[in-house]
Design an enzyme around this catalytic site. Structure first.
Site, mmCIF file in Angstrom:
data_model
loop_
_atom_site.group_PDB
_atom_site.id
_atom_site.type_symbol
_atom_site.label_atom_id
_atom_site.label_comp_id
_atom_site.label_asym_id
_atom_site.label_seq_id
_atom_site.Cartn_x
_atom_site.Cartn_y
_atom_site.Cartn_z
ATOM 1 N N LYS A 142 -38.885 32.994 25.242
ATOM 2 C CA LYS A 142 -40.261 33.146 25.476
ATOM 3 C C LYS A 142 -40.927 32.497 24.446
ATOM 4 O O LYS A 142 -41.736 31.795 24.564
ATOM 5 C CB LYS A 142 -40.494 34.780 25.713
ATOM 6 C CG LYS A 142 -39.973 35.500 26.696
ATOM 7 C CD LYS A 142 -40.347 36.984 26.627
ATOM 8 C CE LYS A 142 -39.714 37.575 25.622
ATOM 9 N NZ LYS A 142 -38.410 37.813 25.384
ATOM 10 N N ARG A 152 -29.301 33.018 16.870
ATOM 11 C CA ARG A 152 -30.627 32.605 16.568
ATOM 12 C C ARG A 152 -31.138 32.310 14.845
ATOM 13 O O ARG A 152 -30.514 33.410 14.214
ATOM 14 C CB ARG A 152 -31.776 33.315 17.106
ATOM 15 C CG ARG A 152 -33.361 33.130 16.625
ATOM 16 C CD ARG A 152 -34.252 33.689 17.433
ATOM 17 N NE ARG A 152 -33.839 35.179 17.691
ATOM 18 C CZ ARG A 152 -34.618 35.885 18.476
ATOM 19 N NH1 ARG A 152 -35.536 35.224 19.286
ATOM 20 N NH2 ARG A 152 -34.484 37.184 18.488
ATOM 21 N N ARG A 173 -33.193 37.259 12.088
ATOM 22 C CA ARG A 173 -33.740 38.446 12.363
ATOM 23 C C ARG A 173 -32.746 39.742 12.199
ATOM 24 O O ARG A 173 -31.778 39.813 12.616
ATOM 25 C CB ARG A 173 -34.433 38.385 13.595
ATOM 26 C CG ARG A 173 -35.967 37.957 13.685
ATOM 27 C CD ARG A 173 -36.397 37.890 14.806
ATOM 28 N NE ARG A 173 -36.264 38.781 15.861
ATOM 29 C CZ ARG A 173 -36.918 38.888 17.063
ATOM 30 N NH1 ARG A 173 -37.474 37.732 17.674
ATOM 31 N NH2 ARG A 173 -36.796 39.943 17.998
ATOM 32 N N ARG A 188 -30.923 46.297 22.820
ATOM 33 C CA ARG A 188 -32.254 45.493 23.253
ATOM 34 C C ARG A 188 -32.125 45.303 24.764
ATOM 35 O O ARG A 188 -33.132 45.198 25.565
ATOM 36 C CB ARG A 188 -32.641 44.370 22.493
ATOM 37 C CG ARG A 188 -33.235 44.660 21.183
ATOM 38 C CD ARG A 188 -33.113 43.902 19.909
ATOM 39 N NE ARG A 188 -34.004 42.507 20.435
ATOM 40 C CZ ARG A 188 -33.821 41.463 19.984
ATOM 41 N NH1 ARG A 188 -32.792 41.170 19.040
ATOM 42 N NH2 ARG A 188 -34.530 40.306 20.276
#
Ligand code: AP5
Ligand code: MG
Ligand code: ZN
Length: 216
Positions: free
Chosen positions: A14, A128, A161, A172
């Site tokens: 996204k 990531r 993160r 999640r």
């Protein structure tokens, strides 16, 4: 007027696609996750509240999210359209958003649902890395920076993160399935949804999105 929503599980891309889409249509990219992370960094009350939930991979309560989203959507730069990333995430948030926009006669134009299989999502999230200065997103294998640990764009430091650890990622993805996935049907009912295969490479995903939205 181009009001768009990016829907999809954590790691679907996204944020990655949002950067391109917002450039292409000259509309602001609004990520509730980014707003919360900014508040956490600045140590605000909102940040303190949000952090408790985010660290566990749970959703921040609807009332808090709706309040910050509405405030952001009332800013000037949103009056000619916007791209929402990671909001709405519950049916309640979607209903409140529709009410808010209907009052202003600016309904959602399209909802872009990006789908990617679970194994791939785990790999993407755990690998990531994000730039501390400009927010650009990388991946240790799929999209490594030219110099390890440093942003290609601004030279900033890359970090992981805190919710991208294996255990939090698993939660999640579960939370997405129970709380957010029902939104696909919610938007399906009003015929506003576009389904995109997010498993392709970034360029192809972007091309598919643009083709599906059309060139207004
Ligand atoms: P948020 O920040 O919204 O995170 P998320 O939804 O979990 O989504 P991500 O940002 O992890 O994934 P993405 O789809 O943006 O993927 P990306 O492009 O980075 O929310 C965080 C938390 O905030 C929530 O858990 C919740 O607590 C709270 N929150 C936020 N909004 C809320 C709301 N509305 N209600 C309640 N709580 C809320 O890509 C991922 C990786 O894959 C990157 O490394 C990237 O380089 C790579 N990649 C991207 N595209 C491709 C591709 N096509 N091929 C290969 N690799 C790719
Ligand atoms: Mg994101
Ligand atoms: Zn940077």
């Amino acid at each position: 007027m181009m009001n768009l929503i990016l829907l999809g599980p954590p790691g679907a891309g996204k944020g990655t696609q949002a950067v391109r889409i917002s450039q292409k249509y000259s509309i602001p990219h609004i990520s509730t996750g980014d707003i919360f992370r900014k508040n956490i960094k600045e140590g605000t009350e909102l940040g303190k509240k949000a952090q408790e939930y985010m660290n566990k991979g749970e959703l921040v309560p609807d009332n808090l999210v709706i309040e910050i989203a509405a405030a952001r959507l009332m800013e000037d730069d949103c009056q000619q359209g916007f791209l929402l990333d990671g909001f709405p995430r519950t049916v309640m948030q979607a209903e409140e958003l529709d009410k808010f926009l209907d009052q202003r006669n600016h309904p959602i134009y399209k909802v872009i649902d990006i789908d990617v299989d679970k194994e791939e999502l785990m790999t993407r999230l755990i690998g990531r890395r994000v730039c501390r200065s400009c927010g650009a997103t990388y991946h240790v294998i799929n999209m490594p920076p030219e110099k390890e640990g440093l942003c290609d764009i601004c030279g900033g430091e890359l970090y992981q993160r805190s919710d991208d650890s294996a255990s939090t990622v698993a939660n999640r993805l579960e939370v997405y399935n129970t709380s957010t996935k029902p939104l696909i049907e919610y938007y399906e009912r009003s015929g506003r949804i576009i389904h995109i295969d997010g498993g392709k490479d970034q360029e192809d995903v972007f091309t598919d999105i643009i083709n599906a939205i059309g060139d207004n």
